[in-house]
Design a protein around this motif. Sequence first.
Motif, PDB file in Angstrom:
ATOM      1  N   GLY A  15      25.987  15.856  63.947  1.00 12.80           N
ATOM      2  CA  GLY A  15      27.293  15.747  64.790  1.00 12.80           C
ATOM      3  C   GLY A  15      28.525  15.421  64.066  1.00 12.80           C
ATOM      4  O   GLY A  15      29.660  15.592  64.523  1.00 12.80           O
ATOM      5  N   GLU A  16      28.555  14.817  62.903  1.00 13.07           N
ATOM      6  CA  GLU A  16      29.623  14.329  62.158  1.00 13.07           C
ATOM      7  C   GLU A  16      30.259  15.733  61.156  1.00 13.07           C
ATOM      8  O   GLU A  16      29.492  16.508  61.348  1.00 13.07           O
ATOM      9  N   SER A  17      31.266  15.315  60.631  1.00 15.26           N
ATOM     10  CA  SER A  17      32.103  16.469  59.769  1.00 15.26           C
ATOM     11  C   SER A  17      32.319  15.948  58.354  1.00 15.26           C
ATOM     12  O   SER A  17      32.318  14.723  58.073  1.00 15.26           O
ATOM     13  N   ARG A  66      31.491  26.665  63.448  1.00 13.72           N
ATOM     14  CA  ARG A  66      31.235  25.075  63.008  1.00 13.72           C
ATOM     15  C   ARG A  66      32.039  24.960  61.746  1.00 13.72           C
ATOM     16  O   ARG A  66      32.504  23.817  61.493  1.00 13.72           O
ATOM     17  N   ASN A  83      32.115  21.286  60.507  1.00 14.54           N
ATOM     18  CA  ASN A  83      31.788  20.346  61.749  1.00 14.54           C
ATOM     19  C   ASN A  83      30.566  20.376  62.354  1.00 14.54           C
ATOM     20  O   ASN A  83      29.893  21.448  62.309  1.00 14.54           O
ATOM     21  N   SER A  84      30.227  19.354  63.288  1.00 17.44           N
ATOM     22  CA  SER A  84      29.040  19.313  64.128  1.00 17.44           C
ATOM     23  C   SER A  84      27.953  19.717  63.267  1.00 17.44           C
ATOM     24  O   SER A  84      27.054  20.494  63.429  1.00 17.44           O
ATOM     25  N   LYS A  86      24.462  19.614  61.102  1.00 20.05           N
ATOM     26  CA  LYS A  86      22.978  19.814  61.790  1.00 20.05           C
ATOM     27  C   LYS A  86      22.133  19.396  60.330  1.00 20.05           C
ATOM     28  O   LYS A  86      22.603  19.605  59.395  1.00 20.05           O
ATOM     29  N   SER A 116      19.243  13.113  61.303  1.00 20.05           N
ATOM     30  CA  SER A 116      19.135  13.215  62.461  1.00 20.05           C
ATOM     31  C   SER A 116      19.218  11.967  63.387  1.00 20.05           C
ATOM     32  O   SER A 116      19.147  10.881  62.794  1.00 20.05           O
TER      33      SER A 116
END
Length: 116
Positions: A15-17, A66, A83-84, A86, A116
């Motif tokens: 979720g981070e960038s 993303r 971004n975002s 996974k 995760s």
Amino acid sequence: QVQLVESGGGLVQAGESLRLSCAASEIIFRFNAMGWYRQTPGKQRELVATLSRGGSTNYADSVKGRFTISRDNTKNIVFLQMNSLKPQDTAVYYCSAMMINRWDYWGQGTQVTVSS
């Protein structure tokens, strides 16, 4: 000899960038296109994003919406804003430059790890 130096990789949570940078030793307008690839152990290197001299972009389906590829022509740097993130984005990311119609030059890679 053209040199491409990547930076900006690291360990982040899902979720981070992150923003990757690729500094070129040559004026990037020399190249027909710049690109980012990634590779995980045991798999082939896969295309992530490309940016043509004219400004057209292309993205892998898995990163569309993303990731964003961009450049700073004054500093001869190409960026990959991610971004975002996974866990499946975990890989070594490589910058590449295309003179005419093949990827001629490669950086040494930067590790991106998404937990995760």
